[in-house]
Design a protein around this motif. Sequence first.
Motif, mmCIF file in Angstrom:
data_model
loop_
_atom_site.group_PDB
_atom_site.id
_atom_site.type_symbol
_atom_site.label_atom_id
_atom_site.label_comp_id
_atom_site.label_asym_id
_atom_site.label_seq_id
_atom_site.Cartn_x
_atom_site.Cartn_y
_atom_site.Cartn_z
ATOM 1 N N GLU B 147 0.838 -1.198 0.000
ATOM 2 C CA GLU B 147 0.000 0.000 0.000
ATOM 3 C C GLU B 147 0.875 1.252 0.000
ATOM 4 O OE1 GLU B 147 -3.194 0.115 -0.377
ATOM 5 O OE2 GLU B 147 -3.497 -2.046 -0.268
ATOM 6 N N GLU B 150 2.641 1.765 -3.371
ATOM 7 C CA GLU B 150 1.739 2.297 -4.396
ATOM 8 C C GLU B 150 1.593 3.809 -4.257
ATOM 9 O OE1 GLU B 150 0.423 0.907 -7.015
ATOM 10 O OE2 GLU B 150 -1.648 1.517 -7.389
ATOM 11 N N ARG B 151 1.705 4.319 -3.039
ATOM 12 C CA ARG B 151 1.583 5.751 -2.799
ATOM 13 C C ARG B 151 2.884 6.505 -3.004
ATOM 14 N NH1 ARG B 151 -0.447 7.694 2.735
ATOM 15 N NH2 ARG B 151 0.414 9.550 1.771
ATOM 16 N N ASP B 191 -3.706 -5.875 -9.098
ATOM 17 C CA ASP B 191 -4.301 -4.965 -8.128
ATOM 18 C C ASP B 191 -3.664 -3.586 -8.055
ATOM 19 O OD1 ASP B 191 -5.712 -7.219 -7.651
ATOM 20 O OD2 ASP B 191 -5.382 -7.296 -5.501
ATOM 21 N N PHE B 192 -2.464 -3.429 -8.586
ATOM 22 C CA PHE B 192 -1.765 -2.149 -8.415
ATOM 23 C C PHE B 192 -1.584 -1.463 -9.765
ATOM 24 C CE2 PHE B 192 -0.925 -4.680 -4.728
ATOM 25 C CZ PHE B 192 -0.929 -3.778 -3.687
ATOM 26 N N ARG B 193 -1.433 -0.123 -9.725
ATOM 27 C CA ARG B 193 -1.307 0.642 -10.958
ATOM 28 C C ARG B 193 0.088 1.222 -11.121
ATOM 29 N NH1 ARG B 193 -4.904 -2.009 -11.599
ATOM 30 N NH2 ARG B 193 -7.129 -1.529 -11.615
ATOM 31 N N ARG B 194 0.756 1.528 -10.027
ATOM 32 C CA ARG B 194 2.035 2.235 -10.098
ATOM 33 C C ARG B 194 3.206 1.337 -9.781
ATOM 34 N NH1 ARG B 194 0.318 7.495 -6.604
ATOM 35 N NH2 ARG B 194 -1.398 8.154 -7.934
ATOM 36 N N LEU B 445 0.046 13.730 -6.206
ATOM 37 C CA LEU B 445 -0.387 12.447 -6.759
ATOM 38 C C LEU B 445 -1.191 12.688 -8.035
ATOM 39 C CD1 LEU B 445 -1.468 10.502 -3.579
ATOM 40 C CD2 LEU B 445 0.573 10.169 -4.919
#
Lengths: 445, 445
Positions: B147, B150-151, B191-194, B445
């Motif tokens: 998590e 991803e941020r 599940d993740f984009r970055r 972001l």
Amino acid sequence: MHATDPRPHVVIVGGGFAGLTAARTLATADVRITLIDRTNHHLFQPLLYQVAMAVLNPADITVPIRWMLRDQPNATVIMAEVDRIDVPQHTLTLDGGSSIVAWDYLIVASGARHAYFGHPEWEGNAPGLKSIEDALEMRRRFLLSFEAAERSSAAGQREALLTFVIVGGGPTGVELAGMIPEITRKAMKHDFRRIDPASARVVLLEAGPRLLPQFPEALSARAERDLRELGVDVRTNTAVTSVDDAGVTVASGERIFAHTVFWGAGNQASPLGKQLGAPLDRVGRVVVSPDLSLPNDPHVFAIGDIASVLTDAGTPVPAVAPAANQMGAHAAKAILHDLRGTSRTAFAYFNKGDLATIGRHRAVASIGAVKLQGNIAWLAWLFIHILYLAGFRNRITVFVQWAFQYITYQRGVRLITGTTAHRLLNTSRDRELARAEAGSMPPKL
Amino acid sequence: MHATDPRPHVVIVGGGFAGLTAARTLATADVRITLIDRTNHHLFQPLLYQVAMAVLNPADITVPIRWMLRDQPNATVIMAEVDRIDVPQHTLTLDGGSSIVAWDYLIVASGARHAYFGHPEWEGNAPGLKSIEDALEMRRRFLLSFEAAERSSAAGQREALLTFVIVGGGPTGVELAGMIPEITRKAMKHDFRRIDPASARVVLLEAGPRLLPQFPEALSARAERDLRELGVDVRTNTAVTSVDDAGVTVASGERIFAHTVFWGAGNQASPLGKQLGAPLDRVGRVVVSPDLSLPNDPHVFAIGDIASVLTDAGTPVPAVAPAANQMGAHAAKAILHDLRGTSRTAFAYFNKGDLATIGRHRAVASIGAVKLQGNIAWLAWLFIHILYLAGFRNRITVFVQWAFQYITYQRGVRLITGTTAHRLLNTSRDRELARAEAGSMPPKL
């Protein structure tokens, strides 16, 4: 990072029913979506009380939000706490200013917490039920009471340990109260040697004249009768005037000694609502325009439990999952209208009905003109909840697992994590009782 | 309370494999048993790493101790912390002296915790895996890393967030290391984009010359090969010299930056052992007589991970569930011998074999002269664990549930409870990296 991405940026705060439905409604839209939630999971709140009562696992009713949006490439999920929203600037900040997010559209769906009618100090002794953490804390207290009672050698203390007071006669209170006798009489039947869990006393306190006030009166009466048959001490017109570590005091002055008090009364909207610059209602909800956007900014929406919306009949739209879903879809469609250059419409709530269970084989349901009660209402409840759960999980998995958990709950999920039972045996009243006993020695087991 | 009960009082401290087996072996004996545990549950420890890796629910591998003894009327279960044992007086005190328990026989089976080789300050940054709370903390850190990554908008930080260091090449370390790639490459795939979770780096550090030192050398080599095939960076002969919030330093001086470090090295016996007045070995285990009782008191036994016992070959009996079960049965039988007036026998350990899994379809097994590896060893592992689990739960429930959890782990139990990801983004190294960036602004972001 996305300075070159020409698509409008839709930021959604909250991954509950409202926020998630909004994101999904925009699945094929030419926007980029950032969904922000302080947790990593979507929660199927209608079954939260079953986690609190040690029937279901936390993971049975939660799904990672990013897993739910895994096949939606236009959506990014961020786990973070939103601490400041600047509507004029169209930005918000996360986790104490560690990052800034700019939006073209903002959808605020950050929900509500339980409220203590101006007595936040009651929370420590009377936890409410909104999050998985809340449910685990309830489960811990519920199970620890029996452990502590089995150890206790003082009758007065044992009685208080086996008294469960539930404040609030809405669906949460009714469902909690109805579940306890089932567990104490069946699941725990053979497990104790010094106490009889079936002797546990459940007291349900409601300040108003009847349980389930949003239901038709006949169903309220039926719910009360069903609860009484389960042995629940139902008291309507009984307001709580104080809560402390020894129990509760009600308006008549009566003191009910109980080590475990659960709170199912009153909601307070998420504090983010205050930052939107729009008027708030009495419980802090944002009073929105007919299209669910802010009166002061049509690019910002407030939906779900944080929004104050009226039905066609002029009554408040209730804080239930179907209403949240409908608002989420509506806000997303308003954005789609803008993108297409068509006119937004006004939100209209469609009431799918009300349902509440009482124990394991009884329920009350009010669906349009149809009113159900008893076993048939319970079957309707079961069917609808399996259908909903199946909507976000593998259909077979959920059916088998849930049926198993439910049918075989003899053992259940009776897991205590965290601290030991000791705290429960040392309340202000225990110390008082101990002082009353002359020259008391530590009890010998 | 039981002043008039003429039966000998057998007090058992600890409801793990050793203590529970002792209680069950005395099921039909003319004694009264009090089993005391600080938790309310028996834990199937061999599968604890699957809870830590978000594959199984905590309740899948725990059962209330009192439920397991529900049909044994001579047994009472007390949830409490034992804080003082007085061997000469034959008493112990619970929870800071709140009650005193007198025994005729005492069986101490309070187990072990992980040890940090004289560096208890490492624990905060490198949690170990002995209890459900430990597993939930590991799960939380494991899931939060992704998590936070991803941020994160800083490459160095992202890399450290996606580096998982596991200290200790025993079964726990090997099983944790083998599970991570399966989850990052399969369960988290979309599940993740970055970030790409499959890019996560797993480093397994072992101070000794080979993994799984209790296994035959050929199987150690096979385990290492299997882990390397899964992409795990296996380093033997690599001792850790320090652990802090930015990662670990190894003996060569190399620094491995990692936000998540798991500890699978070293055991330290429960501190209750020190109160028994018997000699202790290097890791605090009680050196017992051949019948598992104390040299200074034949009415007190120490069994399971708290006992130091040698095999016929003169090597230490390993800290595994079958050894604990055998000791539990033996101590109980010694008491039965006393009651019948027959002679106690000496304990002899029967080695049922060693098993460790690597990921989801590989394992190594050493059962007598038979050595298994690969898929066949994994099937043996699966079969044995289902069989064991079935021993304490409903046979069909456990099979269906576990198979479901295991096969459909695409979603798994990826639930984070507790705090948000923010702490993970603010380690000493992050602050260092931030200072290095001139005039840094909060990332957008």
